[in-house]
Structures are given as structure tokens and as C-alpha cells.
Design a protein around this motif. Structure first.
Motif, PDB file in Angstrom:
ATOM      1  N   LEU A 158       0.811  -1.215   0.000  1.00  0.00           N
ATOM      2  CA  LEU A 158       0.000   0.000   0.000  1.00  0.00           C
ATOM      3  C   LEU A 158       0.843   1.264   0.000  1.00  0.00           C
ATOM      4  CD1 LEU A 158      -2.763  -1.168   2.484  1.00  0.00           C
ATOM      5  CD2 LEU A 158      -3.005  -0.806   0.024  1.00  0.00           C
ATOM      6  N   LEU A 188      -7.178  -5.117  -0.771  1.00  0.00           N
ATOM      7  CA  LEU A 188      -7.776  -3.901  -0.221  1.00  0.00           C
ATOM      8  C   LEU A 188      -7.625  -2.724  -1.177  1.00  0.00           C
ATOM      9  CD1 LEU A 188      -6.628  -4.158   3.517  1.00  0.00           C
ATOM     10  CD2 LEU A 188      -8.979  -4.325   2.654  1.00  0.00           C
ATOM     11  N   TYR A 189      -6.452  -2.648  -1.816  1.00  0.00           N
ATOM     12  CA  TYR A 189      -6.228  -1.553  -2.775  1.00  0.00           C
ATOM     13  C   TYR A 189      -7.151  -1.697  -3.980  1.00  0.00           C
ATOM     14  CZ  TYR A 189      -3.761   1.768  -5.750  1.00  0.00           C
ATOM     15  OH  TYR A 189      -3.436   2.838  -6.563  1.00  0.00           O
ATOM     16  N   LEU A 235     -10.744  -0.719  -2.399  1.00  0.00           N
ATOM     17  CA  LEU A 235     -10.935   0.607  -1.798  1.00  0.00           C
ATOM     18  C   LEU A 235     -10.179   1.734  -2.491  1.00  0.00           C
ATOM     19  CD1 LEU A 235     -10.741  -0.511   1.945  1.00  0.00           C
ATOM     20  CD2 LEU A 235     -12.781  -0.201   0.538  1.00  0.00           C
ATOM     21  N   ALA A 292      -7.797   1.763   2.462  1.00  0.00           N
ATOM     22  CA  ALA A 292      -7.156   0.444   2.467  1.00  0.00           C
ATOM     23  C   ALA A 292      -6.109   0.374   3.578  1.00  0.00           C
ATOM     24  CB  ALA A 292      -6.519   0.168   1.108  1.00  0.00           C
ATOM     25  N   TYR A 293      -5.312   1.427   3.733  1.00  0.00           N
ATOM     26  CA  TYR A 293      -4.284   1.416   4.772  1.00  0.00           C
ATOM     27  C   TYR A 293      -4.899   1.549   6.163  1.00  0.00           C
ATOM     28  CZ  TYR A 293       0.224   1.728   6.925  1.00  0.00           C
ATOM     29  OH  TYR A 293       1.329   1.432   7.689  1.00  0.00           O
TER      30      TYR A 293
END
Length: 405
Positions: free
Chosen positions: A23, A149-150, A153, A158-159
Motif C-alpha cells: 500500500l 484492499l487496494y 478501496l 485500504a491502509y
């Protein structure tokens, strides 16, 4: 059961580290060179933190050191998530990412020292192999989680999800993890004075391996999985998307190394430390040579790594061999200080690898992946040559390094 429990903190920490690595390289602003510097902040500070973490593990206790690392690390990750939302400058991101690396060293060193406390010479190889499996495998899982997640989102959310996961895990360790040894006297020695001389001979190759991991961490900045003549990568990217395909590729490579570490950890106990190490040394050189040839003839990264996989498996013999040797020869009173060498080498190697990756991508933008592969081979060859020279000077013999038969 206690040995397995000692692996849990590093599992959670490395899932967060792997997700962060993906990320941060995606979310950080600036050029490829600036991204390389940001990525390098984490491992360089991890190397520095290991010098303190090993000392604290001995004098304050393994558990206190580990929990302290988790608390500060969780706070830094939450602040980094906020920074991505509020003020995404390379300097601020690099600083916070460095703090995360510094505190990860406390978790890694304390967890490794606990695992060493809970093993004996007859089973230390497999115990260290288990640690390597969890360390590498969970990093790969985290990398895949970060890419997923990236993909879903797209931005700082995401982070934030990763940061919250780490923060919620902290109370679990504070309550349930058991201490493995009482604190040692405060008047002790530092890393260079307690590190076994025979282990120093083997460290250049380990440093090369971690540098290559650093190059791999940087690679998503320039990697296009779908490129190449085979067409397989293009089909996978079409189904999954570029980010998720890169995550799967990375987790596959690390899972292979982790599974190999467990397998060769058993071999370390039965066949000997140095013999197993040399098998890994040869496998690493052959893997990098084949990888460079495959990329040179036009195969895509996915096809090239698939061809390299069997040789990559052999490379995983390096980690448990060195960890078992250091664990055997470490003074019990200063075991935490001695095992801190793991994070020192890991941090320095990944940091330098990230910087080299950024420099190569800046100089050779069109052929960045080929350049990164060539840099990995050059580093490995140079460190292998240094290892051979040191081995000849110190006259190492299998009898001095091997474990029980």
C-alpha cells in the motif's frame, strides 16, 4: 503449544508489514526514486531498532519488549493512515513508515528469541524453519491482503483497515502471551561482541537474500504482470486486475520460500547446518541466473518465476541454517541481543534493495524489471564471493557447524 504461540505475534505483525509494503508503494506520492527512499525508511529503522530490541529482550523480558513494540507500532500505523488522508508528503510518509519499521524490530526480535528459548539443539532447525515459514508466509499473506484492499478501496481507506487490524491485535498479546525466560542482569554486552564468528561467515549470503526481497518489495511500482510472450499473465490480469495479480505472484513466491524453510529446517537437524546452507547457496545462484535468462528471452514475470520456482525452493535452505547455527552458539544470557542480528540483516538488506530498485527504475524505465533482476544477480554473486573468501580465511568445517545426526 508454547512454541506455536510464540509464532502468533510475528504472524500478525508480518501480515501488517506485507500489506503496508504494497500500500505504501502504491499510495506514496513522488517519483520512483522518492518511493524507493520511503520504502527504505522502514527496513533501515528496523535494523537500528533491532540493536535496542535485542538488549531489551534480555534485560526487560521478551513479552514486555514485544508488547511495547506493538503499542507504538499501532499508533504509528494509525497516524500514517491519517497522513495519507491529510497530507501525503514523501517526507512525512517516510518518517512514519520508519517508526513502524523501528517498532517492528521489537516484535520480530522478541518473538524470534522466544522461539529460540523454546527449542533445543536437536529440534532447533525445524523450530527456526517454522519461524521462517510464518515470517515469510504471513508477509506474503499481508501483501495479498494489501493488494486486495487496494483493488477494492483504491485509496487511504485500504491502509486504515490494515492499521486497525494491527491495533486490535495488541491487547491479545498483552493478555495471553507467556514470558519464556526471566530477565538477565543489566550489565551485558552488545551485538558484535556476542555474535558467533562462524555465523559472521554466513551472513553475507543472508544479506544478499534480504536485499533481493527489498528489490521484490519495490517491484510493484514498475511491474506489469501481463507482459511477455506467453499470454498467461495477460489472461490472469484480465480476470483479477493488475494489483491483485501482483499480490498473488508475491505471496506465491514467499509461500514457496516459507514452505521450503520448514522442510529444510528438518534437514538442518539431520544433515547438518553447513551442508544445508550450501545447498541453499547453490539454489539461489541458479534461480537468479534462470530468472534473468527467462526475462531476457522475452518471457513475462509470471512465466519467468514459474520456471524459477523449483530453484527458488532450494534457496529457502539458507534462513533456517543460519538461524539454527546462531541459536546453537548464542550465550543464553544474551540470546535476545544475539538474535537481534536477524532484524539487523533483514532491515539493512531490504532497505538497500528498495534503494537499488528505485535507482534502477529511474535509470532504466523501459526495462526496469530486467534491470532489477540483473541487480539481484549481481548482489547475490558479490555476497557469495565474500562468503567464500571469509570461509577460507576462517577455515570453517562441517564438523564445527553441524547439528546432531
Amino acid at each position: 503449544m508454547r512454541l506455536t504461540a510464540s509464532y502468533v505475534p510475528i504472524f500478525v505483525a508480518r501480515v501488517g508489514s506485507g500489506a503496508s509494503a504494497f500500500l505504501v508503494v502504491k499510495l506514496a506520492s513522488g517519483s520512483s526514486l522518492e518511493a524507493g527512499v520511503v520504502l527504505a525508511a522502514y527496513p533501515f529503522l528496523e535494523a537500528l531498532g533491532a540493536l535496542v530490541a535485542g538488549r531489551w529482550s534480555d534485560t526487560l523480558g521478551r513479552k514486555k519488549t514485544l508488547v511495547a513494540g506493538y503499542v507504538v507500532r499501532s499508533a504509528a500505523m494509525l497516524l500514517l493512515a491519517l497522513a495519507f488522508y491529510m497530507h501525503n508528503s514523501p517526507a512525512l510518509v517516510g518518517f512514519l513508515y520508519g517508526v513502524i519499521g523501528l517498532t517492528t524490530a521489537f516484535i520480530l526480535t522478541a518473538s524470534l528469541t522466544m522461539a529460540t528459548d523454546l527449542t533445543e539443539v536437536k529440534n532447533r532447525g525445524v523450530g527456526m524453519g517454522g519461524f521462517e515459514l510464518v515470517n515469510l508466509g504471513s508477509y506474503g499473506v499481508g501483501y495479498l491482503v494489501g493488494s486486495a484492499l487496494y483493488t477494492m478501496l483504491k485509496g487511504p481507506a485500504a491502509y486504515l483497515a490494515v492499521a486497525l487490524f494491527t491495533a486490535m491485535a495488541t491487547p491479545v498479546f498483552a493478555k495471553f502471551l507467556e514470558e519464556t525466560r526471566p530477565a538477565a542482569p543489566t550489565g551485558g554486552r552488545f551485538l558484535l561482541s556476542v555474535l558467533p564468528p562462524s555465523a559472521v561467515v554466513l551472513l553475507p549470503v543472508w544479506f544478499a537474500l534480504t536485499t533481493i526481497i527489498g528489490l521484490g518489495v519495490f517491484a510493484p511500482r514498475v511491474l506489469q504482470v501481463g507482459q511477455g510472450v506467453g499470454g498467461v499473465g495477460e489472461k490472469i490480469v484480465g480476470r483479477l486486475g493488475e494489483s491483485l495479480a501482483v499480490g498473488l505472484l508475491f505471496v506465491g513466491a514467499l509461500a514457496l520460500l516459507g514452505a521450503g524453510a520448514l522442510f529444510f529446517g528438518r534437514l538442518v537437524d539431520r544433515w547438518g547446518r553447513l551442508k544445508t546452507f550450501r545447498l541453499g547457496l547453490a539454489g539461489g545462484f541458479a534461480a537468479l541466473l534462470v530468472l534473468n535468462i527467462a526475462l531476457h528471452v522475452g518471457l513475462g514475470p509470471l512465466e519467468a518465476i514459474a520456471i524459477t520456482a523449483p530453484l527458488l525452493f532450494l534457496t529457502s535452505a539458507i534462513g533456517p541454517s543460519i538461524l539454527a547455527l546462531i541459536g546453537d552458539e548464542a550465550d543464553v544470557r544474551y540470546r535476545g541481543t544475539t538474535m537481534g542480528i536477524y532484524s539487523v540483516v533483514l532491515g539493512l538488506g531490504i532497505g538497500i534493495g528498495s534503494l537499488i530498485g528505485g535507482a534502477v527504475a529511474t535509470v532504466s524505465q523501459q526495462y526496469a524489471i530486467n534491470g532489477i533482476a540483473a541487480a539481484a544477480l549481481a548482489v547475490y554473486a558479490a555476497m557469495a564471493a565474500l562468503h567464500i573468501a571469509l570461509a577460507r580465511t576462517n577455515g570453517l568445517r562441517e564438523a564445527a557447524l553441524s547439528g546432531p545426526r
